[in-house]
Design a protein around this motif. Structure first.
Motif, PDB file in Angstrom:
ATOM      1  N   ILE A 199       4.541 -16.094  21.013  1.00  0.00           N
ATOM      2  CA  ILE A 199       3.747 -15.446  19.828  1.00  0.00           C
ATOM      3  C   ILE A 199       3.878 -13.827  20.103  1.00  0.00           C
ATOM      4  CG2 ILE A 199       1.539 -14.761  18.815  1.00  0.00           C
ATOM      5  CD1 ILE A 199       0.750 -17.364  20.008  1.00  0.00           C
ATOM      6  N   GLY A 200       4.290 -12.978  18.937  1.00  0.00           N
ATOM      7  CA  GLY A 200       4.494 -11.555  18.762  1.00  0.00           C
ATOM      8  C   GLY A 200       3.654 -11.016  17.891  1.00  0.00           C
ATOM      9  N   ILE A 201       3.419  -9.897  18.249  1.00  0.00           N
ATOM     10  CA  ILE A 201       2.123  -9.267  17.319  1.00  0.00           C
ATOM     11  C   ILE A 201       2.324  -7.788  17.177  1.00  0.00           C
ATOM     12  CG2 ILE A 201      -0.232  -8.794  17.048  1.00  0.00           C
ATOM     13  CD1 ILE A 201      -0.846 -11.295  18.851  1.00  0.00           C
ATOM     14  N   HIS A 202       2.240  -7.334  16.054  1.00  0.00           N
ATOM     15  CA  HIS A 202       2.582  -5.764  15.904  1.00  0.00           C
ATOM     16  C   HIS A 202       1.627  -5.320  14.628  1.00  0.00           C
ATOM     17  CE1 HIS A 202       3.819  -1.759  16.227  1.00  0.00           C
ATOM     18  NE2 HIS A 202       4.450  -1.654  14.765  1.00  0.00           N
ATOM     19  N   SER A 203       1.131  -4.263  14.781  1.00  0.00           N
ATOM     20  CA  SER A 203       0.133  -3.621  13.697  1.00  0.00           C
ATOM     21  C   SER A 203       1.123  -2.154  13.037  1.00  0.00           C
ATOM     22  CB  SER A 203      -1.083  -3.150  14.084  1.00  0.00           C
ATOM     23  OG  SER A 203      -1.766  -4.388  14.434  1.00  0.00           O
ATOM     24  N   GLY A 204       0.697  -2.327  11.747  1.00  0.00           N
ATOM     25  CA  GLY A 204       1.446  -1.062  11.089  1.00  0.00           C
ATOM     26  C   GLY A 204       0.992  -1.024   9.621  1.00  0.00           C
ATOM     27  N   ASP A 205       1.918  -0.119   8.925  1.00  0.00           N
ATOM     28  CA  ASP A 205       1.881  -0.339   7.480  1.00  0.00           C
ATOM     29  C   ASP A 205       2.571  -1.404   6.811  1.00  0.00           C
ATOM     30  OD1 ASP A 205       0.223   1.777   7.261  1.00  0.00           O
ATOM     31  OD2 ASP A 205       1.927   3.359   7.090  1.00  0.00           O
ATOM     32  N   THR A 206       2.212  -2.207   5.974  1.00  0.00           N
ATOM     33  CA  THR A 206       2.835  -3.139   5.192  1.00  0.00           C
ATOM     34  C   THR A 206       3.055  -3.150   3.629  1.00  0.00           C
ATOM     35  OG1 THR A 206       0.919  -4.632   5.076  1.00  0.00           O
ATOM     36  CG2 THR A 206       2.407  -4.724   7.125  1.00  0.00           C
ATOM     37  N   MET A 207       3.679  -3.633   3.138  1.00  0.00           N
ATOM     38  CA  MET A 207       3.709  -3.858   1.493  1.00  0.00           C
ATOM     39  C   MET A 207       3.870  -5.076   1.088  1.00  0.00           C
ATOM     40  SD  MET A 207       3.888  -2.175  -1.257  1.00  0.00           S
ATOM     41  CE  MET A 207       4.531  -0.387  -0.984  1.00  0.00           C
ATOM     42  N   LEU A 208       2.692  -5.479   0.501  1.00  0.00           N
ATOM     43  CA  LEU A 208       2.546  -6.873   0.111  1.00  0.00           C
ATOM     44  C   LEU A 208       2.832  -6.984  -1.291  1.00  0.00           C
ATOM     45  CD1 LEU A 208       0.369  -6.513   2.265  1.00  0.00           C
ATOM     46  CD2 LEU A 208      -0.662  -8.719   1.420  1.00  0.00           C
ATOM     47  N   GLY A 209       3.675  -7.908  -2.051  1.00  0.00           N
ATOM     48  CA  GLY A 209       4.161  -7.858  -3.444  1.00  0.00           C
ATOM     49  C   GLY A 209       4.718  -9.124  -3.809  1.00  0.00           C
ATOM     50  N   ILE A 210       5.287  -9.244  -5.145  1.00  0.00           N
ATOM     51  CA  ILE A 210       5.603 -10.374  -5.615  1.00  0.00           C
ATOM     52  C   ILE A 210       7.225 -10.016  -6.008  1.00  0.00           C
ATOM     53  CG2 ILE A 210       5.718 -12.157  -7.412  1.00  0.00           C
ATOM     54  CD1 ILE A 210       3.221 -11.975  -5.636  1.00  0.00           C
TER      55      ILE A 210
END
Length: 704
Positions: free
Chosen positions: A544-555
């Motif tokens: 399992i790999g984990i990282h936090s940061g800015d994301t762009m959710l979209g269609i």
């Protein structure tokens, strides 16, 4: 009590009031003979007939011969030749001699409104309304009626001094009321009670319709009819017996006359808007707007000029009113002919209203006294309107029942559809996009936010897939994924994608949720492995790999094929970190910058693992391995050797390979299954031989 019952009771009250006053025996040449009249019967009488009239005279001497006789009630304008007063402007005295029975009785005289001030004298009693004068400057107009009681027998002379310089009309529009004191006072009380009852009842009608509009604001007719009722209720105290004077005895006469005239215009336009609300577009809206503008002009016009000016146009207003009433009646009849819902009963109510007012006006001009027929007509019309509201409410309720049944059927289908769609596009994804349902999603919808991305995959997946029959591969994959999904959801995350056996999950509640989900996945996998061992299957290991940061959710996609996705470096780096888990033999890897955001970091066993540069990135990332106590012996030994391992890491970063090698060999000796320690041993041995340059930074470059 129903509205119909209230209407019937009100009609009975009004009819009773109409019978409380009756015309007196015929007055001839200013003399009324009541010597043999049954005056004790209890009814008050209206003193109608020909009174002695002295134009241009006050303080008429006793026994003076009158130059003329005038009918009462009547306006000077109606009998100009007999009154000798031009255009209703002037003054004069009415005189009536009454022959009474020989017994002493207590009598009352009540005089309603005159045009425009009067002094009433009978025997030794005198009272005034306003102040009658011989010129405009000496006259104070008033519309207040007056009454007094007097003891008399044999003979009683009534004098009424009247003056008018402020109104188009002059004279006595209402006949004085005479009779025993109790009868007259009962009549006055009944008139006041009727006015108050009408005001209150019509006000409640208006309030009821305002409440209807408040709950169903698409029913414009309820608003306009409620407004119509309130204006009508406010008008009642200013007309008829003028009960407004009981509350405000010093109210200006100009205001009373203005309200009496202006309210008619306001009621007319409100009635038009009311009809337009009941039967939309059946009356040209432009016509209503033009009439509304005319009404607004007349309201302002009446405030600027004096009553003696605008009352000159009363005939014009009456003609316009007749045209307006006839036009509206024709349109209502056309509605009825075309079969519009409720148009028939509404037209019937309008006819009753029209006849009532026309008859009332006719009685006033013919000198036959007052009538309450118009008030009865108004109440009947309100009853019609209430019936229409009841019918429409019943139809609306029936439609709502049908719509409710249809809606419940559609809603069940909608819920099932949404549940089905939610299995493809997570509800949390829609929430982050600000959408209520999948039907609102459009191509290009997006939302930028900081999130934690987690990738999880089985190290042995492809080896197992190729070793089992084709028909079992999907069953095996779903069996594993079915255990991972609940671990993500119960920790406030959602799975965005399935990539073979791998999942990509998103968390919006901080790094701690993703760490806890990763630990739960590892424990769930241990339970799954126990079952697999009972069937002789190989155990599974997930990285399992984990990282936090800015994301762009979209269609993304095109109009005929849409897909939810997340685009950002955070996703790419999280995937690369997951790819390193197998190389280091680590269950959970997380970027150290993300791990430092954990709210309870002291409760999380972890060790710094490496400084790496993953494929496609120039920046270095420090990764840490999150350790799970008691999940296996290897993890427990990693926790025990944490400090020694991290000390060797920092020696390695300083290129002190001798000290670092000693530390890693010690860790490896205590835990031979620690692949990370083995990797560092190989690196240290290599760099001891090959050496490093001045640009040494200790960063490991992984191209896969």
């Amino acid at each position: 009590m129903t509205r119909q019952t209230i209407i019937y009771l009100s009609m009975a009250l009004l009819s009773t009031a109409c019978r409380m006053v009756a015309p007196s025996p015929q007055i001839q040449s200013g003399v009324l003979d009541l010597e043999n009249f049954p005056i004790a019967s209890g009814k008050a009488m209206a003193l109608q007939g020909d009174w002695k009239f002295f134009p241009g005279q006050f303080n008429v001497p006793e026994g003076a011969t009158p130059p003329t006789y005038l009918p009462v009630p009547a306006l000077w304008n109606q009998v100009p030749l007999r009154s000798g007063i031009k255009d209703g402007k002037g003054y004069g005295t009415y005189v009536l001699d009454i022959r009474l029975p020989k017994e002493n009785e207590i009598y009352s005289v009540y005089l309603p409104e005159v045009r425009t001030s009067f002094r009433l004298t009978a025997g030794n009693r005198s009272l005034v309304s306003g102040r009658p004068g011989q010129t405009k400057d000496t006259t104070i107009p008033s519309a207040q009626g007056q009454s007094f009681t007097i003891t008399a027998k044999d003979h009683l002379q009534i004098r009424i001094e009247v003056s008018n310089f402020h109104h188009k009309e002059g004279g006595l529009p209402n006949a004085p009321v005479f009779g025993l004191a109790e009868s007259v006072q009962n009549y006055i009380l009944a008139q006041s009670t009727i006015d108050l009852a009408l005001t209150g009842a019509i006000f409640m009608f208006g309030l009821y319709h305002f409440i209807l509009f408040f709950y169903r604001n698409k029913q414009r007719e309820a608003f306009y009819f409620g407004f119509f009722c309130l204006v009508f209720a406010a008008r009642i105290p200013f007309v008829g017996s003028k009960t407004i004077y009981a509350v405000f005895p010093n109210i200006p006469w100009e205001l009373v006359v203005y309200v009496e005239y202006a309210s008619v215009f306001v009621l007319g336009i409100l009635f038009l808007w009311f009809v337009d609300g009941l039967f939309p577009r059946f009356i040209d809206t432009k016509l209503i707007l033009y009439f509304s503008a005319y009404v607004q002009f007349m309201l302002v016009y009446g405030l600027i000029i004096k009553p003696e000016v605008y009352t000159q146009f009363e005939v014009v207003f009456q003609v316009l009113g007749v045209v307006y009433a006839v036009f509206l009646g024709i349109r209502l009849y056309q509605m009825m002919v075309r079969g519009l819902p409720d148009s028939g009963i509404f037209f019937l109510g309008y006819v009753v209203l029209f006849i009532g007012f026309v008859y009332d006006v006719f009685l006033a001009y013919s000198g036959e006294g007052e009538s309450t027929l118009s008030q009865i007509a108004v109440f009947l019309f309100f009853g019609v309107q209430s019936t229409i509201v009841t019918l429409r409410t019943a139809r609306t309720f029936h439609k709502k029942v049908l719509l409710k049944e249809e809606f419940e059927t559609i809603n069940e289908q909608f819920i099932l559809t949404n549940r089905l769609y939610a299995k493809f596009i997570p509800r949390d994804f829609l929430t982050h996009l600000g959408k209520e349902s999948i039907e609102e999603v459009q191509l290009g919808d997006s939302s930028e936010r900081e999130m934690t991305v987690m990738f999880a995959d089985i190290w042995e997946y492809w080896d197992i897939i190729y070793s089992i029959p084709l028909e079992n591969r999907m069953l095996f994959t779903n069996s594993y994924l079915g255990r991972i999904g609940p671990c993500v959801r119960k920790n406030n995350g959602f799975i965005d994608k399935y990539i073979g056996s791998a999942i990509m999950a998103l968390f919006d509640g901080g790094i701690q949720n993703s760490i806890k989900a990763a630990e739960d996945i590892q424990w769930e996998l241990e339970k799954y492995n126990e079952r697999r061992r009972t069937f002789g299957y190989l155990p599974l290991h997930a990285g399992i790999g984990i990282h936090s940061g800015d994301t762009m959710l979209g269609i993304l996609g095109e109009e005929e094929r849409l897909e939810s996705t997340v685009i950002s470096d955070t996703v790419n780096l999280s995937s690369r970190i997951q790819g390193l888990t197998k190389k280091y033999g680590a269950r959970i890897l997380v970027s150290l910058t993300s791990l430092m955001l954990h709210e309870d970091l002291d409760t999380i066993p972890y060790r710094i693992l490496d400084f790496v540069r993953v494929k496609g990135k120039q920046e270095t990332v420090m990764i840490a391995e999150v350790l799970i106590p008691d999940i296996d012996i290897i993890s427990n030994r990693k926790i025990e050797n944490k400090e020694r391992f991290e000390a060797a890491i920092f020696d390695y970063e300083r290129a002190d390979f001798i000290s670092a090698l000693e530390g890693f060999r010690e860790v490896f000796a205590n835990n031979p299954e620690d692949l990370a320690a083995q990797i560092y041993i190989e690196r240290c041995e290599y760099y001891q031989t090959a050496g490093v340059g001045e640009d040494w930074d200790g960063v490991s470059a992984w191209e896969k």
